[in-house]
Every structure is written in structure tokens, then in C-alpha cells.
Design an enzyme around this catalytic site. Structure first.
Site, mmCIF file in Angstrom:
data_model
loop_
_atom_site.group_PDB
_atom_site.id
_atom_site.type_symbol
_atom_site.label_atom_id
_atom_site.label_comp_id
_atom_site.label_asym_id
_atom_site.label_seq_id
_atom_site.Cartn_x
_atom_site.Cartn_y
_atom_site.Cartn_z
ATOM 1 N N TYR A 173 0.709 -1.167 0.174
ATOM 2 C CA TYR A 173 -0.346 -0.378 -0.412
ATOM 3 C C TYR A 173 0.896 1.060 0.451
ATOM 4 O O TYR A 173 2.157 1.094 0.328
ATOM 5 C CB TYR A 173 -1.409 -0.170 0.883
ATOM 6 C CG TYR A 173 -1.673 1.243 1.506
ATOM 7 C CD1 TYR A 173 -1.315 1.885 2.106
ATOM 8 C CD2 TYR A 173 -3.143 1.082 0.712
ATOM 9 C CE1 TYR A 173 -2.224 3.556 2.377
ATOM 10 C CE2 TYR A 173 -3.909 2.610 0.989
ATOM 11 C CZ TYR A 173 -3.265 3.270 1.510
ATOM 12 O OH TYR A 173 -4.127 4.498 1.819
ATOM 13 N N ASP B 198 9.092 2.829 -1.057
ATOM 14 C CA ASP B 198 8.626 4.165 -0.196
ATOM 15 C C ASP B 198 8.706 3.001 1.703
ATOM 16 O O ASP B 198 8.694 1.865 1.920
ATOM 17 C CB ASP B 198 6.891 3.173 -0.504
ATOM 18 C CG ASP B 198 6.035 3.565 0.185
ATOM 19 O OD1 ASP B 198 4.831 2.721 -0.169
ATOM 20 O OD2 ASP B 198 6.325 4.464 1.267
ATOM 21 N N LYS C 293 5.083 9.803 8.173
ATOM 22 C CA LYS C 293 5.234 9.811 9.351
ATOM 23 C C LYS C 293 6.383 10.254 11.004
ATOM 24 O O LYS C 293 5.477 11.106 11.394
ATOM 25 C CB LYS C 293 4.536 7.641 9.776
ATOM 26 C CG LYS C 293 3.813 7.025 8.271
ATOM 27 C CD LYS C 293 3.102 5.948 8.504
ATOM 28 C CE LYS C 293 2.789 5.443 7.537
ATOM 29 N NZ LYS C 293 1.249 5.252 8.119
HETATM 30 P P1 KE4 Z 1 -0.809 8.336 4.055
HETATM 31 O O1 KE4 Z 1 -1.734 9.421 3.244
HETATM 32 O O2 KE4 Z 1 -1.495 7.296 5.020
HETATM 33 O O3 KE4 Z 1 0.524 9.403 5.255
HETATM 34 O O4 KE4 Z 1 0.700 7.477 3.564
HETATM 35 C C1 KE4 Z 1 0.174 6.279 2.572
HETATM 36 C C2 KE4 Z 1 1.204 5.474 3.105
HETATM 37 C C3 KE4 Z 1 2.115 5.112 2.303
HETATM 38 N N1 KE4 Z 1 3.343 4.332 2.070
HETATM 39 C C4 KE4 Z 1 3.421 3.325 2.904
HETATM 40 C C5 KE4 Z 1 4.095 1.984 2.929
HETATM 41 C C6 KE4 Z 1 1.727 3.183 4.350
HETATM 42 O O5 KE4 Z 1 2.252 2.808 4.664
HETATM 43 C C7 KE4 Z 1 0.882 3.892 4.140
HETATM 44 C C8 KE4 Z 1 -0.210 4.883 5.344
HETATM 45 N N2 KE4 Z 1 -0.015 3.719 5.810
HETATM 46 C C9 KE4 Z 1 -1.511 3.282 6.634
HETATM 47 C C10 KE4 Z 1 -1.611 2.473 8.073
HETATM 48 N N3 KE4 Z 1 -0.764 0.579 7.527
HETATM 49 C C11 KE4 Z 1 -1.560 5.129 7.393
HETATM 50 C C12 KE4 Z 1 -3.348 4.502 8.297
HETATM 51 C C13 KE4 Z 1 -4.699 4.789 7.377
HETATM 52 O O6 KE4 Z 1 -4.481 4.286 5.626
HETATM 53 O O7 KE4 Z 1 -5.287 5.360 7.757
#
Ligand code: KE4
Length: 427
Positions: free
Chosen positions: A144, A239, A267
Site C-alpha cells: 500500500y 516506499d 509518519k
Molecule cells: P498517508 O497518505 O496515509 O500519510 O501515507 C500513505 C502510505 C504510504 N506508504 C506506506 C508504506 C504506508 O503505510 C502508508 C499509510 N499507512 C497506513 C497504515 N498502514 C495509514 C493508516 C490509514 O490509512 O489510516
């Protein structure tokens, strides 16, 4: 535990927010529980709207590696807020953050700040396409990378949790150049490049998967991606939104010794404030406007409050012994849970890289999405609910990561393991 106020808040929330949440995974859909509304947090603990206390192993999905509301971050943010919260103009803080990332992350020679991980990965893909003049790119089943259209194919995290195979609204045109391959399968990558390598701009990969549960790279996987990208002139993108500053100070690329061409971050580097970043080789990064032709922008990019929070947090992570401590706490937590499952006679597959770990409720050896998908999500849901009722928060999905941080004491970890032993014995 009494959750009356969370239940009332959810009843109000669903009237004005889709599903009552601003991010789907928070709705607890796959774990059969009513979502809890948080009220405040400190260190390893969070308190919900009803005043229930929990030892927290979600950590806001990764940023809280120091624990919640660390004083060093609060002090830096408090001071900055009195000076200004957003200018829409360059500040020294952005220079210092960029210099820090260049200094710490092996692949980064230049970096652009954004406000989320989604923005970071979306921009990195556009940049790789602009730099190579090619349209296609490779991602992996179960990875993801945020919710930009082209990356929402066979994605992990909330899509797996909610069983959304593909998303209405993502057009064939938007996703048509996305090639989805099995994680940990270099042969599949090589075959794809042999077939159309001259049209492939990039490979984007979670160097340690954190969105189908935690799935480490098999020996040779990351090295194989590096070799294929070198052979075909494609851009290798790690990523590291989760793994950056998590599995090592320099991220997975430092831990596994494979250097990508571009890295995305998020994060942890925002210390709990909205942040993202993408950086890498100068030659590629200078394709970005205003130097180069690839456009990318953001009102709050490099926000000074997020910068001071991230800089204060990273300073703490640079102290000697921090990652040894995270490794030890991660090992204590993950191995203790596995022992508890074994004692309860429950087949599980445990995975861990540093302070991020996962316990899959399956007897399979989990190395990719198909093997992760054999997990018994109902058992995980019972485990999640049992732990929550005993005062421990875990990710509300089998297909996420558990995080420990510097605020977790051995007593916190041992208490979680003791609770898990009770819960697993009842499953
Ligand atoms: P954000 O757009 O949510 O800040 O980041 C996206 C993203 C990109 N790459 C990786 C490897 C990620 O894990 C994420 C977002 N992680 C999720 C939890 N696995 C965020 C939690 C959510 O979607 O509420």
C-alpha cells in the site's frame, strides 16, 4: 470496559463523516468492535473518551516511535507556534530538515517535503515517469502506497481490511500503466521487464511490507530489484513511509544494504504532524519544478510546525543505542506473543523487523499476499477484542503492523504478553 461515550460519539460521527471516520481502517470494520474515540495520550499510553487507559501498540500507525506527546517535541512545537504556524514561503527549518534527511538516508541527495505519504509516493511516480519518459511502473500485490489512483491497484492496508479488490473511481486510464506483481518474486519482476522493460519507468516497493501485515523481504529480493532496475534504466523507489527511521536510522535501505534511486518518507519524520517527503538522486530530483519540467506543489509542504516536530524527534533517534533498544523491545514483544500462541496451541506465523511486527493467524509461512491471505481474520478479531478489553490497543486489522517504541517498558511488554496468553487461551 465502558465505551458509552465512544458509542455516542460514533452515532454523531456517522451523521456527518462517511462511516464516522476520516480514514477507513479506524472504523474497526474487520474486527467486529465499535471503534474507540481517543481523548489523550502520553508515552506508551492512550486514554479513550470514556477514560479507559490502554497500552498502545498502534502508535498512530508508526509516528509515535518516542511514545505519545514526548516533551522534546511539545517544547519545540510550542516555541515554533508562537513564531508562526504556516507561511507559504521558504524557512530555515526546511533547509535543516532537508540537510538532516540527506545526512541520514543513504539514497537521498535532495528532497522535497509534502504533507502525506500519499503525496510523496504519487509525486515520486510522476517524477520517475517524467525523468525516464516512460509510462508504466511496477508495484507489488499487498503493498500500500497511499490512495492516489495509479497506486490503488491490489493495494494493501485498508483495501485488504475492507475487502475492496479495486476502487470505483479509479479509471482504466489511471490504472492502465500499473503492473502488479507478487511480492518477494524477483523472477516475476525479471519476466515483466523482459516483456516490456523499455516501457517501465519505475519499481515502487515497501522494502519491508507493513500493509499486508509485516512481510520482510526474502534474501535477494531487494538486491534483485536493484539489479533489474540497473539493467533496464528504471527508477527504484523504496516506499519507506513506515520503515523510514523505524527499522534503522537510515531505514530499510540502511538495514538491508540496498540503495534505491528515490525514497518516500512520512509518519515518523513529522513527529505526529502531517508530513511526507520524497528524495533521492540529484539528477532525478532536479527534474522537479521549478528547476525541471515535472510539476509538484503543496500549500503546507515543509510546514514549520511539522518540521520542528520532526527535527526534534529525529534528534532523539540519533542518540547512541536507540535502535538497539528498539530491537530488544521488538524482540521481547514479538517472541513473547509467539510463545503465548504456542502455549494456547494456536498456529501462527510471526514476523518482525526491528520494532515492527505481526502475528498472522495461519500455519502458512507468510512471504507474500496469497500466503498472508490464508490468515484466519476471525481469530485475529477475537484476539484484538480480547486485548482491547484488557487495556491494549493493536491494529484493528490482521493486515497491519504492531509497533513498539522507546516509551514501552519491559513491564508494558510483559503485561501485553500476559494478557495475550489469557486471550489466546480463550480463542
Ligand atoms: P498517508 O497518505 O496515509 O500519510 O501515507 C500513505 C502510505 C504510504 N506508504 C506506506 C508504506 C504506508 O503505510 C502508508 C499509510 N499507512 C497506513 C497504515 N498502514 C495509514 C493508516 C490509514 O490509512 O489510516
Amino acid at each position: 470496559m465502558n465505551h458509552a461515550k465512544s458509542v455516542r460519539l460514533m452515532a454523531e460521527a456517522v451523521k456527518v463523516i462517511p462511516g464516522g471516520v476520516n480514514s477507513p481502517v479506524r472504523a474497526f470494520k474487520s474486527v467486529g468492535a465499535a471503534p474507540i474515540f481517543y481523548d489523550h495520550a502520553k508515552g506508551s499510553r492512550v486514554w479513550d473518551a470514556d477514560g479507559n487507559e490502554y497500552i498502545d501498540f498502534v502508535g498512530s500507525w508508526g509516528p509515535m516511535i518516542l511514545g505519545h506527546t514526548p516533551d522534546v517535541v511539545l517544547d519545540a512545537v510550542r516555541a515554533q507556534m508562537l513564531k508562526g504556524t504556516s507561511f507559504g514561503a521558504p524557512t530555515e527549518l526546511e533547509v535543516r530538515m532537508a540537510e538532516t534527511l540527506v545526512d541520514v538516508v543513504p539514497s537521498i541527495e535532495m528532497v522535497r517535503m509534502v504533507s502525506s505519504g500519499t503525496e510523496a509516493t504519487m509525486s515520486a511516480i510522476r517524477l520517475a515517469r517524467g525523468y525516464t519518459g516512460r509510462d508504466k511502473f511496477v508495484k507489488f500485490d499487498g503493498n500500500y502506497h497511499g490512495h492516489s489512483d495509479a497506486l490503488l491497484c491490489a493495494a494493501g492496508s485498508g483495501l485488504i481490511t475492507l475487502g475492496i479488490p479495486s476502487t470505483p473511481g479509479v479509471t482504466a486510464g489511471a490504472a492502465g500503466d500499473t503492473i502488479v506483481l507478487p511480492y518477494n518474486d524477483v523472477a516475476a519482476v525479471r519476466a515483466a521487464f523482459e516483456e516490456q522493460g523499455e516501457r517501465i519507468a519505475a519499481i515502487i516497493v515497501e522494502p519491508v511490507s507493513g500493509n499486508m501485515g509485516v512481510v520482510p523481504p526474502l534474501p535477494g529480493f531487494l538486491e534483485g530489484l536493484r539489479t533489474v532496475c540497473d539493467e533496464y534504466g528504471a527508477v527504484l523507489i523504496f516506499d519507506e513511509v513506515i520503515t523510514g527511521f523505524r527499522v534503522a536510522l537510515g531505514g530499510a535501505q540502511e538495514r538491508f544494504g540496498v540503495t534505491p534511486d528515490l525514497t518516500t518518507l512520512g509518519k515518523i519524520i513529522g513527529g505526529g504532524f502531517p508530513v511526507g517527503a520524497f528524495g533521492g538522486k540529484r539528477e532525478i530530483m532536479e527534474y522537479l519544478a521549478p528547476v525541471g519540467p515535472v510539476y509538484q506543489a503543496g500549500t503546507l509542504s515543509g510546514n514549520p510546525v511539522a518540521m520542528v516536530a520532526g527535527l526534534a524527534l529525529i534528534d532523539e533517534l540519533r542518540r547512541p543505542g536507540v535502535y538497539d533498544r528498539l530491537e530488544a523491545t521488538g524482540e521481547r514483544f514479538a517472541s513473547g506473543l509467539l510463545r503465548a500462541a504456542e502455549s494456547a496451541g494456536i498456529p501462527v506465523c510471526g514476523t518482525r523487523v526491528g520494532s515492527m511486527s505481526c502475528m498472522f493467524f495461519t500455519s502458512a509461512n507468510v512471504v507474500d499476499w496469497p500466503s498472508a491471505a490464508t490468515s484466519d481474520t476471525e481469530s485475529y478479531a477475537r484476539y484484538f477484542r480480547g486485548m482491547l478489553e484488557r487495556g491494549f490497543t493493536l491494529a484493528p486489522s490482521q493486515f497491519e503492523a504492531a509497533f513498539v517504541g522507546l516509551a514501552h517498558t519491559d513491564e508494558d511488554v510483559d503485561a501485553a504478553i500476559a494478557a495475550a496468553a489469557e486471550v489466546l487461551a480463550e480463542i
